[in-house]
Design a protein around this motif. Sequence first.
Motif, PDB file in Angstrom:
ATOM      1  N   UNK A 202       0.814  -1.225   0.000  1.00  0.00           N
ATOM      2  CA  UNK A 202       0.000   0.000   0.000  1.00  0.00           C
ATOM      3  C   UNK A 202       0.842   1.267   0.000  1.00  0.00           C
ATOM      4  N   UNK A 203       1.964   1.256   0.748  1.00  0.00           N
ATOM      5  CA  UNK A 203       2.740   2.484   0.917  1.00  0.00           C
ATOM      6  C   UNK A 203       4.037   2.483   0.102  1.00  0.00           C
ATOM      7  N   UNK A 204       4.142   1.588  -0.872  1.00  0.00           N
ATOM      8  CA  UNK A 204       5.376   1.493  -1.639  1.00  0.00           C
ATOM      9  C   UNK A 204       5.684   2.784  -2.393  1.00  0.00           C
ATOM     10  N   UNK A 205       4.666   3.471  -2.886  1.00  0.00           N
ATOM     11  CA  UNK A 205       4.899   4.696  -3.642  1.00  0.00           C
ATOM     12  C   UNK A 205       4.479   5.942  -2.867  1.00  0.00           C
ATOM     13  N   UNK A 206       4.439   5.815  -1.542  1.00  0.00           N
ATOM     14  CA  UNK A 206       4.085   6.981  -0.728  1.00  0.00           C
ATOM     15  C   UNK A 206       5.113   8.085  -0.934  1.00  0.00           C
ATOM     16  N   UNK A 207       4.638   9.272  -1.236  1.00  0.00           N
ATOM     17  CA  UNK A 207       5.530  10.406  -1.433  1.00  0.00           C
ATOM     18  C   UNK A 207       5.947  10.625  -2.864  1.00  0.00           C
ATOM     19  N   UNK A 208       5.466   9.807  -3.794  1.00  0.00           N
ATOM     20  CA  UNK A 208       5.815  10.003  -5.196  1.00  0.00           C
ATOM     21  C   UNK A 208       5.335  11.369  -5.664  1.00  0.00           C
ATOM     22  N   UNK A 209       6.207  12.098  -6.349  1.00  0.00           N
ATOM     23  CA  UNK A 209       5.929  13.494  -6.671  1.00  0.00           C
ATOM     24  C   UNK A 209       4.810  13.672  -7.697  1.00  0.00           C
ATOM     25  N   UNK A 210       4.562  12.690  -8.540  1.00  0.00           N
ATOM     26  CA  UNK A 210       3.607  12.866  -9.628  1.00  0.00           C
ATOM     27  C   UNK A 210       2.167  12.591  -9.234  1.00  0.00           C
ATOM     28  N   UNK A 211       1.919  12.324  -7.976  1.00  0.00           N
ATOM     29  CA  UNK A 211       0.535  12.112  -7.552  1.00  0.00           C
ATOM     30  C   UNK A 211       0.269  12.840  -6.245  1.00  0.00           C
ATOM     31  N   UNK A 212      -0.992  13.169  -6.030  1.00  0.00           N
ATOM     32  CA  UNK A 212      -1.382  13.792  -4.780  1.00  0.00           C
ATOM     33  C   UNK A 212      -1.226  12.797  -3.640  1.00  0.00           C
ATOM     34  N   UNK A 213      -0.787  13.293  -2.504  1.00  0.00           N
ATOM     35  CA  UNK A 213      -0.630  12.428  -1.341  1.00  0.00           C
ATOM     36  C   UNK A 213      -1.950  12.391  -0.576  1.00  0.00           C
ATOM     37  N   UNK A 214      -2.373  11.204  -0.151  1.00  0.00           N
ATOM     38  CA  UNK A 214      -3.616  11.124   0.621  1.00  0.00           C
ATOM     39  C   UNK A 214      -3.297  11.170   2.115  1.00  0.00           C
ATOM     40  N   UNK A 215      -4.310  11.228   2.926  1.00  0.00           N
ATOM     41  CA  UNK A 215      -4.124  11.426   4.375  1.00  0.00           C
ATOM     42  C   UNK A 215      -3.419  10.239   5.027  1.00  0.00           C
ATOM     43  N   UNK A 216      -3.707   9.035   4.578  1.00  0.00           N
ATOM     44  CA  UNK A 216      -3.035   7.861   5.143  1.00  0.00           C
ATOM     45  C   UNK A 216      -1.532   7.908   4.863  1.00  0.00           C
ATOM     46  N   UNK A 217      -1.167   8.282   3.638  1.00  0.00           N
ATOM     47  CA  UNK A 217       0.246   8.384   3.299  1.00  0.00           C
ATOM     48  C   UNK A 217       0.920   9.508   4.079  1.00  0.00           C
ATOM     49  N   UNK A 218       0.206  10.611   4.232  1.00  0.00           N
ATOM     50  CA  UNK A 218       0.769  11.740   4.989  1.00  0.00           C
ATOM     51  C   UNK A 218       1.036  11.314   6.439  1.00  0.00           C
ATOM     52  N   UNK A 219       0.096  10.588   7.025  1.00  0.00           N
ATOM     53  CA  UNK A 219       0.276  10.121   8.399  1.00  0.00           C
ATOM     54  C   UNK A 219       1.436   9.124   8.488  1.00  0.00           C
ATOM     55  N   UNK A 220       1.553   8.279   7.480  1.00  0.00           N
ATOM     56  CA  UNK A 220       2.639   7.293   7.449  1.00  0.00           C
ATOM     57  C   UNK A 220       4.007   7.986   7.390  1.00  0.00           C
ATOM     58  N   UNK A 221       4.153   8.943   6.500  1.00  0.00           N
ATOM     59  CA  UNK A 221       5.425   9.647   6.347  1.00  0.00           C
ATOM     60  C   UNK A 221       5.732  10.508   7.572  1.00  0.00           C
ATOM     61  N   UNK A 222       4.697  11.142   8.125  1.00  0.00           N
ATOM     62  CA  UNK A 222       4.906  11.920   9.346  1.00  0.00           C
ATOM     63  C   UNK A 222       5.342  11.016  10.495  1.00  0.00           C
ATOM     64  N   UNK A 223       4.834   9.791  10.509  1.00  0.00           N
ATOM     65  CA  UNK A 223       5.251   8.843  11.539  1.00  0.00           C
ATOM     66  C   UNK A 223       6.723   8.512  11.447  1.00  0.00           C
ATOM     67  N   UNK A 224       7.249   8.401  10.211  1.00  0.00           N
ATOM     68  CA  UNK A 224       8.687   8.165  10.044  1.00  0.00           C
ATOM     69  C   UNK A 224       9.496   9.321  10.625  1.00  0.00           C
ATOM     70  N   UNK A 225       9.055  10.529  10.337  1.00  0.00           N
ATOM     71  CA  UNK A 225       9.752  11.707  10.867  1.00  0.00           C
ATOM     72  C   UNK A 225       9.703  11.709  12.392  1.00  0.00           C
ATOM     73  N   UNK A 226       8.534  11.409  12.945  1.00  0.00           N
ATOM     74  CA  UNK A 226       8.389  11.393  14.406  1.00  0.00           C
ATOM     75  C   UNK A 226       9.300  10.348  15.041  1.00  0.00           C
ATOM     76  N   UNK A 227       9.423   9.196  14.394  1.00  0.00           N
ATOM     77  CA  UNK A 227      10.298   8.148  14.928  1.00  0.00           C
ATOM     78  C   UNK A 227      11.759   8.599  14.946  1.00  0.00           C
TER      79      UNK A 227
END
Length: 331
Positions: A202-227
């Motif tokens: 599901x999150x393999x292409x999270x953050x890809x520049x050519x598509x809009x990011x959805x809320x689940x992906x945003x939460x996933x990426x923010x979680x990496x930063x928080x960690x």
Amino acid sequence: MVSSEDVGQLVIVVVGALVFAAIGIVLFVILPSTLAQLLGVVLALGTALVGMRLAGNVARSIFPGYDVAEVAVEGPIARDGGGGRFPSTPGTTPADDIVEQIDRANDDDNAQALLLKLNTPGGEVVPSDDIRLAAMRFDGPTIAYATDVCASGGYWIASGCDELWAREGSIVGSIGVIGSRINASDFAEKVGLSYERFAAGEYKDAGTALKEIDEDERAYLQGLIDDYYDTFIERVSDGRDLEPEFIRDTEARIYLGEQAFDLDLVDRLGTRRDIEGELADRLDVDEVSVEKFEPKRPLMARVGAGAQTVAYAFGAGIAGFADERGFRLRS
């Protein structure tokens, strides 16, 4: 006062020069005829100079004449020294090379203390931690010295040393993490490009520049930063003996050295001479002699590094984790 190491070096250099001079005279003056005799004296002197240099290297290896090793971390911190994601800067050294020099100093019986010179805005997470761990492995006093900037990844590294010194005008802090991605989806639509997904997970292409990011992906990426932020705080808290909540309350601010000292983010304010005096007291000697441990770099690499510059904002810091789809993490 002349030390026994100085006398030993002088004896080896003199003996080496005499030996090579004698060899040169025999080879180029006594044995050959006419042409060699004309050039013999010059060649003999040249051989003597080569001998002096070789003897000097031998003398320095036997009587090193230093007791403190200095390793410098300058410019952005990256695994390859900036050849990839970050452009290199004058003085930039690959993190692996820095670790190698610290370990080499640790293996050197003459290096009784480590002076880690820091002038960096930060860089990648894992390479920064590798340098911190190398400093912690050093068997002896370790002092980190902030010159102009010791921010983010530089502060991460400093947390592995016994003390952190800075100048009053040094920039210190930026204990935080930042992630970034480029959103090019609108631009792609204007030029007729579209993103078609082929991925497993599901999150393999999270953050890809050519598509809009959805809320689940945003939460996933923010979680990496928080960690990563939690890890950063833990490293600083353990290494600098600071309360985690105090570190969080800095909100990744930067401070001038004097203010950082007042907040206990820095142990001492002082010059390079002051640090050497402190190390002399710790090693119980009149004065210390510092040897710079530097990696050997090809000529073209040095020229290329000297021809490039890079500008970093004060808050730029650990730029470490990035997946292959373009999500970039910096602290």
